[in-house]
Design an enzyme around this catalytic site. Sequence first.
Site, mmCIF file in Angstrom:
data_model
loop_
_atom_site.group_PDB
_atom_site.id
_atom_site.type_symbol
_atom_site.label_atom_id
_atom_site.label_comp_id
_atom_site.label_asym_id
_atom_site.label_seq_id
_atom_site.Cartn_x
_atom_site.Cartn_y
_atom_site.Cartn_z
ATOM 1 N N SER A 94 -0.302 -0.429 -3.823
ATOM 2 C CA SER A 94 -0.910 -1.102 -4.975
ATOM 3 C C SER A 94 -1.533 -2.418 -4.568
ATOM 4 O O SER A 94 -1.261 -2.960 -3.493
ATOM 5 C CB SER A 94 0.147 -1.366 -6.049
ATOM 6 O OG SER A 94 1.087 -2.325 -5.590
ATOM 7 N N LEU A 95 -2.349 -2.934 -5.450
ATOM 8 C CA LEU A 95 -2.681 -4.347 -5.451
ATOM 9 C C LEU A 95 -1.678 -5.026 -6.374
ATOM 10 O O LEU A 95 -1.502 -4.607 -7.524
ATOM 11 C CB LEU A 95 -4.101 -4.572 -5.974
ATOM 12 C CG LEU A 95 -5.260 -4.250 -5.048
ATOM 13 C CD1 LEU A 95 -6.574 -4.505 -5.778
ATOM 14 C CD2 LEU A 95 -5.195 -5.080 -3.780
ATOM 15 N N VAL A 135 10.295 -10.396 -5.905
ATOM 16 C CA VAL A 135 9.459 -9.268 -5.500
ATOM 17 C C VAL A 135 9.349 -9.230 -3.973
ATOM 18 O O VAL A 135 8.988 -10.214 -3.336
ATOM 19 C CB VAL A 135 8.054 -9.373 -6.127
ATOM 20 C CG1 VAL A 135 7.169 -8.229 -5.635
ATOM 21 C CG2 VAL A 135 8.155 -9.355 -7.643
ATOM 22 N N GLY A 165 5.111 -14.853 -5.856
ATOM 23 C CA GLY A 165 4.462 -13.555 -5.937
ATOM 24 C C GLY A 165 5.023 -12.543 -4.965
ATOM 25 O O GLY A 165 6.233 -12.433 -4.772
ATOM 26 N N ASP A 199 12.368 -5.450 0.619
ATOM 27 C CA ASP A 199 11.531 -4.999 1.737
ATOM 28 C C ASP A 199 11.719 -5.906 2.955
ATOM 29 O O ASP A 199 11.766 -5.438 4.093
ATOM 30 C CB ASP A 199 10.067 -4.987 1.318
ATOM 31 C CG ASP A 199 9.842 -4.175 0.052
ATOM 32 O OD1 ASP A 199 10.510 -3.148 -0.120
ATOM 33 O OD2 ASP A 199 9.005 -4.591 -0.779
ATOM 34 N N SER A 210 8.080 4.314 -4.878
ATOM 35 C CA SER A 210 8.049 5.371 -5.880
ATOM 36 C C SER A 210 7.061 6.457 -5.476
ATOM 37 O O SER A 210 6.226 6.268 -4.587
ATOM 38 C CB SER A 210 7.651 4.779 -7.237
ATOM 39 O OG SER A 210 6.332 4.240 -7.158
ATOM 40 N N LYS A 239 18.254 2.282 1.982
ATOM 41 C CA LYS A 239 18.440 0.912 1.514
ATOM 42 C C LYS A 239 18.357 0.861 -0.014
ATOM 43 O O LYS A 239 17.361 0.444 -0.601
ATOM 44 C CB LYS A 239 17.404 -0.041 2.129
ATOM 45 C CG LYS A 239 17.778 -1.516 1.965
ATOM 46 C CD LYS A 239 16.598 -2.387 1.627
ATOM 47 C CE LYS A 239 16.048 -2.202 0.269
ATOM 48 N NZ LYS A 239 16.985 -2.524 -0.858
ATOM 49 N N SER A 279 10.365 -15.931 -6.479
ATOM 50 C CA SER A 279 10.077 -14.557 -6.879
ATOM 51 C C SER A 279 10.980 -13.627 -6.083
ATOM 52 O O SER A 279 11.148 -13.807 -4.878
ATOM 53 C CB SER A 279 8.612 -14.203 -6.628
ATOM 54 O OG SER A 279 8.386 -12.816 -6.850
#
Length: 328
Positions: free
Chosen positions: A10-11, A258, A294, A262, A147, A192, A256
């Site tokens: 995604s962006l 997000v 972000g 990862d 996903s 994970k 953030s």
Amino acid sequence: MIVTLTLNPSLDRTLTLQTLRLGEVLRATGARIDPGGKGVNVTRVLRAFDVGSHAVIPCAGPDGEELVRLLSKAGVPVTEVPVGGWTRSNITLVEADGRATKVNAPGGALTGQEVALLAETVLDRCLSQSADISGRTRASWAVLSGSLPPGVPDTVYAELTALFAEHGVRVAVDTSGAALLATLDAGPDLIKPNRQELAAAVGTPLNSIADVVAAADKLLSRGVKTVLASLGADGAVLVDSAGAVLGTADPIEPQSTVGAGDALLAGFLAAGASGADALVEGMAWARAAVGLPGSQMPDPSDVSREGIRVVRDPGGKPVGAVHLADNG
């Protein structure tokens, strides 16, 4: 070489604001666009630490072209496989206290032929860049994460795990729901999950560190070799054939969350994917990601390993009696 496959990249469009108030017109205090997708994030942070990694993604439409442009501009090695659908854009709203609300788009559908081409590209990258001077193939990692877009069966990660294992490629899987459940019996080298994903995989609530260790042990009994469970403010738990290790860290001011998971996975793989030292490294990278806005990924200048502690055998007393925070 660590090759990542993101079937639904995604962006990531991030807007910052003081407070999210539903039903009102709000004015953002800042905006940014980052490459998104869990595998993409893993490669981004690995490359920032000069660790060999390559991202493989499907690409479609203007957003797909912009995603590839941003990755190339940042020096992130990427191979895009043209597909007939569309590349999604996700929206994250980050409030002043660091709380993030993320809306993920479904993404464009992938056909079986497109998935097969993506898998072939990953395998080619793993094998062609992992031969030593004698020409023998060294084991690479394939990271299958995120996903699934429409049209892709829940069994896809299980099928790819088996395929890559046949060629001596180790597989790490970071996904959720039916896709995670389908992968467990395929024997991935590493999964994970976060707290909620692990609880769903075993069908029981996880109210303590002992519960987390017991749940991970259940997955090991099904053939998973290593479980790296991220627990938010409670840290992370590593469980493999050597036992269990709990990692905790001093709190920081969040910007953030997000991409923190990862970064955890990337740091753990970069440090050898085994033992307490790798857990500490992964947690250091994850904590650095939490301190950035972000979907921004950390680099070495952002990382500190101070304040990170490990406890072995956390399923026993007294650590096993510690209850998890609500935001785990």
